[in-house]
Design a protein around this motif. Structure first.
Motif, mmCIF file in Angstrom:
data_model
loop_
_atom_site.group_PDB
_atom_site.id
_atom_site.type_symbol
_atom_site.label_atom_id
_atom_site.label_comp_id
_atom_site.label_asym_id
_atom_site.label_seq_id
_atom_site.Cartn_x
_atom_site.Cartn_y
_atom_site.Cartn_z
ATOM 1 N N THR A 1 0.826 -1.208 0.000
ATOM 2 C CA THR A 1 0.000 0.000 0.000
ATOM 3 C C THR A 1 0.864 1.264 0.000
ATOM 4 O OG1 THR A 1 -0.101 0.103 2.412
ATOM 5 C CG2 THR A 1 -1.837 -1.176 1.277
ATOM 6 N N PRO A 2 0.288 2.368 -0.485
ATOM 7 C CA PRO A 2 1.029 3.637 -0.439
ATOM 8 C C PRO A 2 1.458 4.022 0.971
ATOM 9 C CG PRO A 2 -0.880 3.845 -1.879
ATOM 10 C CD PRO A 2 -0.988 2.506 -1.205
ATOM 11 N N GLU A 3 0.626 3.724 1.964
ATOM 12 C CA GLU A 3 0.956 4.032 3.353
ATOM 13 C C GLU A 3 2.222 3.295 3.789
ATOM 14 O OE1 GLU A 3 -1.142 3.765 7.758
ATOM 15 O OE2 GLU A 3 -1.635 2.240 6.260
ATOM 16 N N ALA A 4 2.294 2.005 3.480
ATOM 17 C CA ALA A 4 3.464 1.201 3.865
ATOM 18 C C ALA A 4 4.706 1.646 3.107
ATOM 19 C CB ALA A 4 3.194 -0.281 3.620
ATOM 20 N N VAL A 5 4.548 1.912 1.824
ATOM 21 C CA VAL A 5 5.683 2.354 0.999
ATOM 22 C C VAL A 5 6.220 3.693 1.513
ATOM 23 C CG1 VAL A 5 6.320 3.162 -1.328
ATOM 24 C CG2 VAL A 5 4.995 1.044 -1.044
ATOM 25 N N ALA A 6 5.318 4.591 1.909
ATOM 26 C CA ALA A 6 5.742 5.899 2.426
ATOM 27 C C ALA A 6 6.407 5.772 3.801
ATOM 28 C CB ALA A 6 4.541 6.842 2.508
ATOM 29 N N TYR A 7 5.927 4.848 4.628
ATOM 30 C CA TYR A 7 6.460 4.685 5.985
ATOM 31 C C TYR A 7 7.792 3.940 5.999
ATOM 32 C CZ TYR A 7 6.717 3.216 10.898
ATOM 33 O OH TYR A 7 7.127 2.988 12.192
ATOM 34 N N TRP A 8 8.023 3.091 5.026
ATOM 35 C CA TRP A 8 9.191 2.208 5.028
ATOM 36 C C TRP A 8 10.523 2.925 5.247
ATOM 37 C CZ3 TRP A 8 10.753 -2.189 6.402
ATOM 38 C CH2 TRP A 8 11.908 -2.780 5.879
ATOM 39 N N PRO A 9 10.864 4.000 4.509
ATOM 40 C CA PRO A 9 12.165 4.657 4.749
ATOM 41 C C PRO A 9 12.298 5.214 6.172
ATOM 42 C CG PRO A 9 11.217 5.416 2.684
ATOM 43 C CD PRO A 9 10.157 4.613 3.383
ATOM 44 N N THR A 10 11.223 5.753 6.716
ATOM 45 C CA THR A 10 11.239 6.260 8.087
ATOM 46 C C THR A 10 11.443 5.107 9.066
ATOM 47 O OG1 THR A 10 9.778 8.073 7.486
ATOM 48 C CG2 THR A 10 9.886 7.507 9.830
ATOM 49 N N TYR A 11 10.721 4.018 8.846
ATOM 50 C CA TYR A 11 10.848 2.841 9.699
ATOM 51 C C TYR A 11 12.279 2.351 9.708
ATOM 52 C CZ TYR A 11 10.481 -1.951 11.356
ATOM 53 O OH TYR A 11 10.671 -3.119 12.049
ATOM 54 N N VAL A 12 12.861 2.155 8.534
ATOM 55 C CA VAL A 12 14.229 1.631 8.440
ATOM 56 C C VAL A 12 15.200 2.542 9.174
ATOM 57 C CG1 VAL A 12 16.147 1.146 6.864
ATOM 58 C CG2 VAL A 12 13.855 0.328 6.312
ATOM 59 N N SER A 13 15.101 3.827 8.949
ATOM 60 C CA SER A 13 16.014 4.787 9.570
ATOM 61 C C SER A 13 15.867 4.803 11.092
ATOM 62 C CB SER A 13 15.753 6.175 8.996
ATOM 63 O OG SER A 13 16.522 7.138 9.658
ATOM 64 N N GLU A 14 14.651 4.967 11.575
ATOM 65 C CA GLU A 14 14.423 5.065 13.019
ATOM 66 C C GLU A 14 14.688 3.737 13.724
ATOM 67 O OE1 GLU A 14 10.421 6.515 13.434
ATOM 68 O OE2 GLU A 14 10.983 8.558 12.862
ATOM 69 N N TRP A 15 14.188 2.638 13.158
ATOM 70 C CA TRP A 15 14.361 1.330 13.780
ATOM 71 C C TRP A 15 15.845 0.984 13.879
ATOM 72 C CZ3 TRP A 15 16.463 -3.422 13.378
ATOM 73 C CH2 TRP A 15 15.915 -4.453 14.151
ATOM 74 N N THR A 16 16.589 1.267 12.808
ATOM 75 C CA THR A 16 18.015 0.955 12.795
ATOM 76 C C THR A 16 18.779 1.820 13.793
ATOM 77 O OG1 THR A 16 17.851 0.273 10.490
ATOM 78 C CG2 THR A 16 20.054 0.729 11.322
ATOM 79 N N MET A 17 18.425 3.091 13.895
ATOM 80 C CA MET A 17 19.089 3.961 14.869
ATOM 81 C C MET A 17 18.907 3.405 16.279
ATOM 82 S SD MET A 17 18.270 7.819 16.163
ATOM 83 C CE MET A 17 16.757 7.197 16.829
ATOM 84 N N TRP A 18 17.679 3.041 16.639
ATOM 85 C CA TRP A 18 17.426 2.493 17.967
ATOM 86 C C TRP A 18 18.076 1.121 18.126
ATOM 87 C CZ3 TRP A 18 16.633 5.525 21.682
ATOM 88 C CH2 TRP A 18 15.926 6.710 21.499
ATOM 89 N N ASN A 19 18.198 0.379 17.045
ATOM 90 C CA ASN A 19 18.886 -0.902 17.112
ATOM 91 C C ASN A 19 20.372 -0.705 17.406
ATOM 92 O OD1 ASN A 19 18.555 -3.860 16.804
ATOM 93 N ND2 ASN A 19 20.111 -3.545 15.223
ATOM 94 N N HIS A 20 20.962 0.351 16.855
ATOM 95 C CA HIS A 20 22.356 0.673 17.180
ATOM 96 C C HIS A 20 22.502 0.910 18.689
ATOM 97 C CE1 HIS A 20 23.190 0.916 12.984
ATOM 98 N NE2 HIS A 20 23.096 2.217 12.812
ATOM 99 N N VAL A 21 21.558 1.641 19.260
ATOM 100 C CA VAL A 21 21.602 1.939 20.704
ATOM 101 C C VAL A 21 21.564 0.651 21.503
ATOM 102 C CG1 VAL A 21 20.329 2.996 22.631
ATOM 103 C CG2 VAL A 21 20.592 4.244 20.468
ATOM 104 N N ARG A 22 20.644 -0.230 21.179
ATOM 105 C CA ARG A 22 20.543 -1.457 21.969
ATOM 106 C C ARG A 22 21.696 -2.414 21.701
ATOM 107 N NH1 ARG A 22 15.182 -4.627 19.853
ATOM 108 N NH2 ARG A 22 15.857 -4.880 17.701
ATOM 109 N N THR A 23 22.293 -2.357 20.516
ATOM 110 C CA THR A 23 23.489 -3.152 20.237
ATOM 111 C C THR A 23 24.639 -2.711 21.137
ATOM 112 O OG1 THR A 23 22.848 -3.450 17.924
ATOM 113 C CG2 THR A 23 25.174 -3.767 18.451
ATOM 114 N N VAL A 24 24.877 -1.420 21.176
ATOM 115 C CA VAL A 24 25.955 -0.876 22.003
ATOM 116 C C VAL A 24 25.692 -1.156 23.482
ATOM 117 C CG1 VAL A 24 27.062 1.274 22.772
ATOM 118 C CG2 VAL A 24 26.646 0.873 20.329
ATOM 119 N N ALA A 25 24.447 -1.011 23.911
ATOM 120 C CA ALA A 25 24.120 -1.253 25.327
ATOM 121 C C ALA A 25 24.341 -2.715 25.710
ATOM 122 C CB ALA A 25 22.672 -0.844 25.606
ATOM 123 N N ALA A 26 23.919 -3.643 24.855
ATOM 124 C CA ALA A 26 24.109 -5.068 25.162
ATOM 125 C C ALA A 26 25.590 -5.429 25.168
ATOM 126 C CB ALA A 26 23.343 -5.936 24.167
ATOM 127 N N ALA A 27 26.338 -4.919 24.200
ATOM 128 C CA ALA A 27 27.782 -5.197 24.154
ATOM 129 C C ALA A 27 28.490 -4.582 25.360
ATOM 130 C CB ALA A 27 28.382 -4.672 22.857
#
Length: 159
Positions: free
Chosen positions: A122-148
């Motif tokens: 859907t257009p909604e999912a296609v529009a949200y995808w770049p934001t999701y990838v960017s934000e989710w990955t940024m927070w994943n970096h935080v939790r990666t560093v915290a766990a390590a």
């Protein structure tokens, strides 16, 4: 010096937090980049499938089990208050519980839940995808560093 059962649970804490850091760094360094390279509809569908699979017992046992172990280590440290390693033990527990487990609940899961409500093409999912990838990955970096950092902190407590 940390020894006996306290040593054993600390080693389990090192192993659990280190393994979780390894899973998360894999996502940060190549999984999310691979998904982002796909057409948005395919990336959304693949991530939705990954998010469902992540809830299976193997990963949840590791992820939640590590949080439980970190909480146990914090309590045991407060009760025993060892002569050495106290700061490192409490720091390791805080890093994992807040920086990894807490960030997952507060940042990554809400994004996963929002993505789960969308139909992949859907257009909604296609529009949200770049934001999701960017934000989710940024927070994943935080939790990666915290766990390590938690794993390193526990190792330092043992030395």
């Amino acid at each position: 010096m940390i020894e006996g059962p306290f040593f054993v649970i600390t080693m389990v804490g090192v192993l659990g937090t280190g393994l979780v850091a390894g899973v998360f760094i894999g996502f940060s360094t190549f999984v999310m980049k691979g998904l982002a390279a796909l057409p948005p509809a395919q990336g959304v569908a693949a991530m939705q499938a990954i998010n469902v699979t992540a809830l299976m017992p193997a990963f949840m046992f590791l992820f939640i089990g590590s949080a439980v172990m970190c909480a146990v280590l914090a309590v045991v440290t407060f009760v025993l208050w060892p002569d050495e390693g106290t700061v490192e033990m409490l720091l390791g527990s805080a890093l994992y519980l807040f920086g990894c487990f807490g960030v997952t609940i507060a940042a990554n899961v809400p994004r996963n839940n929002k993505l789960a409500t969308m139909e992949a093409g859907t257009p909604e999912a296609v529009a949200y995808w770049p934001t999701y990838v960017s934000e989710w990955t940024m927070w994943n970096h935080v939790r990666t560093v915290a766990a390590a950092a938690a794993a390193i902190s526990y190792v330092l407590a043992l030395t």
